[in-house]
Design a protein around this motif. Structure first.
Motif, PDB file in Angstrom:
ATOM      1  N   GLU A  64       1.150  -1.170  -0.166  1.00 15.17           N
ATOM      2  CA  GLU A  64      -0.102  -0.141   0.301  1.00 15.17           C
ATOM      3  C   GLU A  64       0.620   1.114   0.066  1.00 15.17           C
ATOM      4  O   GLU A  64       0.888   2.078  -0.439  1.00 15.17           O
ATOM      5  CB  GLU A  64      -0.921  -0.684   1.564  1.00 15.17           C
ATOM      6  CG  GLU A  64      -2.164  -1.701   1.143  1.00 15.17           C
ATOM      7  CD  GLU A  64      -2.854  -0.645  -0.080  1.00 15.17           C
ATOM      8  OE1 GLU A  64      -3.600   0.297  -0.277  1.00 15.17           O
ATOM      9  OE2 GLU A  64      -2.594  -2.289  -0.404  1.00 15.17           O
ATOM     10  N   LYS A  67       1.667   1.825  -3.382  1.00 17.26           N
ATOM     11  CA  LYS A  67       0.331   2.838  -4.619  1.00 17.26           C
ATOM     12  C   LYS A  67       0.365   4.266  -3.522  1.00 17.26           C
ATOM     13  O   LYS A  67       0.497   4.996  -4.324  1.00 17.26           O
ATOM     14  CB  LYS A  67      -0.855   2.027  -3.725  1.00 17.26           C
ATOM     15  CG  LYS A  67      -0.563   0.870  -4.286  1.00 17.26           C
ATOM     16  CD  LYS A  67      -2.193   0.390  -3.938  1.00 17.26           C
ATOM     17  CE  LYS A  67      -2.346  -1.309  -4.127  1.00 17.26           C
ATOM     18  NZ  LYS A  67      -3.314  -1.536  -3.527  1.00 17.26           N
ATOM     19  N   TRP A  71       0.833   7.773  -5.503  1.00 19.72           N
ATOM     20  CA  TRP A  71      -0.041   8.807  -6.227  1.00 19.72           C
ATOM     21  C   TRP A  71       0.241  10.252  -5.511  1.00 19.72           C
ATOM     22  O   TRP A  71      -0.301  11.127  -6.110  1.00 19.72           O
ATOM     23  CB  TRP A  71      -0.915   8.349  -4.363  1.00 19.72           C
ATOM     24  CG  TRP A  71      -2.008   9.423  -4.999  1.00 19.72           C
ATOM     25  CD1 TRP A  71      -3.572   9.450  -4.959  1.00 19.72           C
ATOM     26  CD2 TRP A  71      -2.314  10.246  -3.786  1.00 19.72           C
ATOM     27  NE1 TRP A  71      -4.559  10.742  -4.719  1.00 19.72           N
ATOM     28  CE2 TRP A  71      -3.179  11.400  -3.536  1.00 19.72           C
ATOM     29  CE3 TRP A  71      -1.422  10.974  -2.564  1.00 19.72           C
ATOM     30  CZ2 TRP A  71      -3.853  12.329  -3.298  1.00 19.72           C
ATOM     31  CZ3 TRP A  71      -2.077  11.911  -1.572  1.00 19.72           C
ATOM     32  CH2 TRP A  71      -3.050  12.823  -1.895  1.00 19.72           C
ATOM     33  N   THR A  75       0.086  12.983  -8.450  1.00 24.31           N
ATOM     34  CA  THR A  75      -0.833  14.579  -7.684  1.00 24.31           C
ATOM     35  C   THR A  75      -0.362  15.618  -7.474  1.00 24.31           C
ATOM     36  O   THR A  75      -0.184  16.880  -6.808  1.00 24.31           O
ATOM     37  CB  THR A  75      -1.703  14.103  -7.224  1.00 24.31           C
ATOM     38  OG1 THR A  75      -0.795  13.608  -5.348  1.00 24.31           O
ATOM     39  CG2 THR A  75      -3.050  12.636  -6.850  1.00 24.31           C
ATOM     40  N   GLN A 266      -3.909   5.999   6.217  1.00 28.70           N
ATOM     41  CA  GLN A 266      -5.178   6.965   6.308  1.00 28.70           C
ATOM     42  C   GLN A 266      -5.094   8.259   6.486  1.00 28.70           C
ATOM     43  O   GLN A 266      -5.916   8.829   6.231  1.00 28.70           O
ATOM     44  CB  GLN A 266      -6.090   5.757   7.768  1.00 28.70           C
ATOM     45  CG  GLN A 266      -5.930   4.665   7.855  1.00 28.70           C
ATOM     46  CD  GLN A 266      -6.639   3.450   7.049  1.00 28.70           C
ATOM     47  OE1 GLN A 266      -7.892   3.811   6.621  1.00 28.70           O
ATOM     48  NE2 GLN A 266      -5.579   2.800   6.492  1.00 28.70           N
ATOM     49  N   PRO A 269      -6.287  10.430   0.825  1.00 32.12           N
ATOM     50  CA  PRO A 269      -7.020   9.529  -0.167  1.00 32.12           C
ATOM     51  C   PRO A 269      -5.828   9.202  -1.093  1.00 32.12           C
ATOM     52  O   PRO A 269      -6.935   9.414  -1.821  1.00 32.12           O
ATOM     53  CB  PRO A 269      -7.654  11.004  -0.284  1.00 32.12           C
ATOM     54  CG  PRO A 269      -6.925  12.271  -0.438  1.00 32.12           C
ATOM     55  CD  PRO A 269      -5.689  11.967   1.077  1.00 32.12           C
ATOM     56  N   TYR A 270      -5.424   8.489  -1.038  1.00 31.14           N
ATOM     57  CA  TYR A 270      -4.373   7.904  -2.095  1.00 31.14           C
ATOM     58  C   TYR A 270      -5.212   7.094  -2.832  1.00 31.14           C
ATOM     59  O   TYR A 270      -6.344   5.876  -2.007  1.00 31.14           O
ATOM     60  CB  TYR A 270      -3.014   7.360  -1.889  1.00 31.14           C
ATOM     61  CG  TYR A 270      -3.170   6.203  -0.707  1.00 31.14           C
ATOM     62  CD1 TYR A 270      -2.869   4.412  -1.418  1.00 31.14           C
ATOM     63  CD2 TYR A 270      -3.677   6.539   0.058  1.00 31.14           C
ATOM     64  CE1 TYR A 270      -3.187   3.990  -1.247  1.00 31.14           C
ATOM     65  CE2 TYR A 270      -3.434   4.676   0.562  1.00 31.14           C
ATOM     66  CZ  TYR A 270      -3.240   3.822   0.046  1.00 31.14           C
ATOM     67  OH  TYR A 270      -3.656   2.543   0.866  1.00 31.14           O
ATOM     68  N   GLU A 271      -5.032   6.069  -4.269  1.00 29.53           N
ATOM     69  CA  GLU A 271      -5.414   5.012  -4.986  1.00 29.53           C
ATOM     70  C   GLU A 271      -4.892   5.225  -5.673  1.00 29.53           C
ATOM     71  O   GLU A 271      -3.474   6.162  -6.084  1.00 29.53           O
ATOM     72  CB  GLU A 271      -7.051   6.567  -5.608  1.00 29.53           C
ATOM     73  CG  GLU A 271      -6.984   7.339  -6.666  1.00 29.53           C
ATOM     74  CD  GLU A 271      -8.290   8.421  -7.339  1.00 29.53           C
ATOM     75  OE1 GLU A 271      -7.921   8.546  -7.710  1.00 29.53           O
ATOM     76  OE2 GLU A 271      -8.874   7.730  -6.133  1.00 29.53           O
ATOM     77  N   GLU A 272      -4.777   4.087  -5.882  1.00 27.58           N
ATOM     78  CA  GLU A 272      -3.738   2.991  -7.379  1.00 27.58           C
ATOM     79  C   GLU A 272      -4.307   4.063  -8.386  1.00 27.58           C
ATOM     80  O   GLU A 272      -4.821   3.981  -8.869  1.00 27.58           O
ATOM     81  CB  GLU A 272      -4.705   1.665  -7.355  1.00 27.58           C
ATOM     82  CG  GLU A 272      -2.921   0.964  -7.926  1.00 27.58           C
ATOM     83  CD  GLU A 272      -3.778  -0.589  -8.175  1.00 27.58           C
ATOM     84  OE1 GLU A 272      -2.492  -1.848  -8.105  1.00 27.58           O
ATOM     85  OE2 GLU A 272      -5.330  -0.899  -7.519  1.00 27.58           O
TER      86      GLU A 272
END
Length: 304
Positions: A64, A67, A71, A75, A266, A269-272
């Motif tokens: 994770e 990932k 991100w 970003t 947590q 707000p990351y995403e793959e």
């Protein structure tokens, strides 16, 4: 040797064996079960099962983190993570597990030495500013500007005026970071008096870790209560909405690592991020090229 001393020595030996196992784990990519050949001997099945569970969850969280890294790059996010706590609280261990599988060009560690004579005359935060991230970077501070609220205060390395000025300035400094787009996450690793005592004994008995015990560390052990007071004041006066403190219960090192990494994930707000497929290009070959042999005198001897 009484029973209590035997238990302490047994604990030290277990910790040393665990640390060596952890270093072996740093080289493992596959075949998780191979990590449990039980080099120390005599581990119970419950212990082996607990270690397998720990490594499985660690690997999952590290996936994770990869990932999250992708991100951050995609970003242009900017992240600063501070790790504070007493000596031997486990900060280095969790930093190692966070960075272990990440790109060092994206995620780097800042562990600054004591300020030199020139730096002591600068604005207090100046030497930290140069280590702040650009877009798409994560910086982990292994100790930070909070040295002034901790070691400098307890060891009388700063004046009362400098100490108070720090508390007046640091909230505004951290709000400036937030306004500039830097996300600041602050962790305090909390251990008990007894646990630090055991970990210091472990370092004394482990020749590969004795370098971690400096005269300053030993003095900090003597001044446990002064450090406690300084920590309580620091948390109270620098816990702000833009950069709150998070306390990691760190008596159990492995749980502390997992809990800290899970919590860190947590906070964003990351995403793959979708990756394009990679095709290995064909190697070019030229008839006029012939590889030259390496001179024997510059070869490293193959001892192993």
């Amino acid at each position: 040797m009484n029973l209590q001393d035997q238990e302490i020595l047994s604990r030290i030996h277990r910790d040393i064996a665990d640390s060596y196992d952890e270093e072996l784990e740093l080289e493992l990519e596959d075949h998780l079960e191979d990590a449990y050949a039980d080099p120390a001997g005599g581990r119970s099945e419950a212990d082996k099962a607990a270690r397998r569970a720990y490594f499985r969850e660690l690997f999952r969280l590290q996936a994770e983190l990869v990932k999250l890294q992708d991100w951050v790059v995609a970003t242009g996010h900017k992240v600063v993570i501070l790790f504070e706590g007493r000596d031997a609280a486990g900060k280095g261990g969790v930093i190692k597990r966070i960075t272990q599988r990440l790109n060092p060009r994206v995620c780097r560690v800042a562990a600054l030495p004591a300020p030199n004579d020139r730096e002591r005359t600068q604005w207090y935060f100046q030497r930290y500013v140069s280590h702040l991230p650009a877009a798409g970077e994560i910086v982990l501070f292994d100790r930070s500007w909070y040295n002034r609220a901790g070691v400098e205060r307890v060891m009388n390395f700063c004046t009362d005026e400098q100490y108070e000025e720090f508390f007046r300035t640091v909230p505004e400094f951290e709000r400036m970071l937030a306004r500039s787009g830097i996300q600041l996450v602050k962790y305090w690793f909390s251990i008990s008096d007894e646990e630090q005592h055991l970990r210091f004994l472990g370092r004394i008995h482990d020749p590969l870790k004795q370098w971690k015990l400096s005269p300053m560390d030993l003095e900090s052990r003597r001044r446990w209560e002064e450090y406690t007071k300084a920590k309580e004041i620091m948390l109270e006066r620098t816990h702000i909405p833009e950069a709150p403190w998070w306390v990691v219960q760190a008596v159990d090192k492995k749980r502390a690592r997992l809990n800290c990494i899970h919590h860190l994930l947590q906070q964003m707000p990351y995403e793959e991020v979708a990756r394009s497929s990679i095709d290995l290009p064909q190697r070019e070959r030229h008839d006029d090229y012939e590889r030259q042999p390496v001179p024997q005198e510059i070869l490293v001897p193959e001892i192993y």
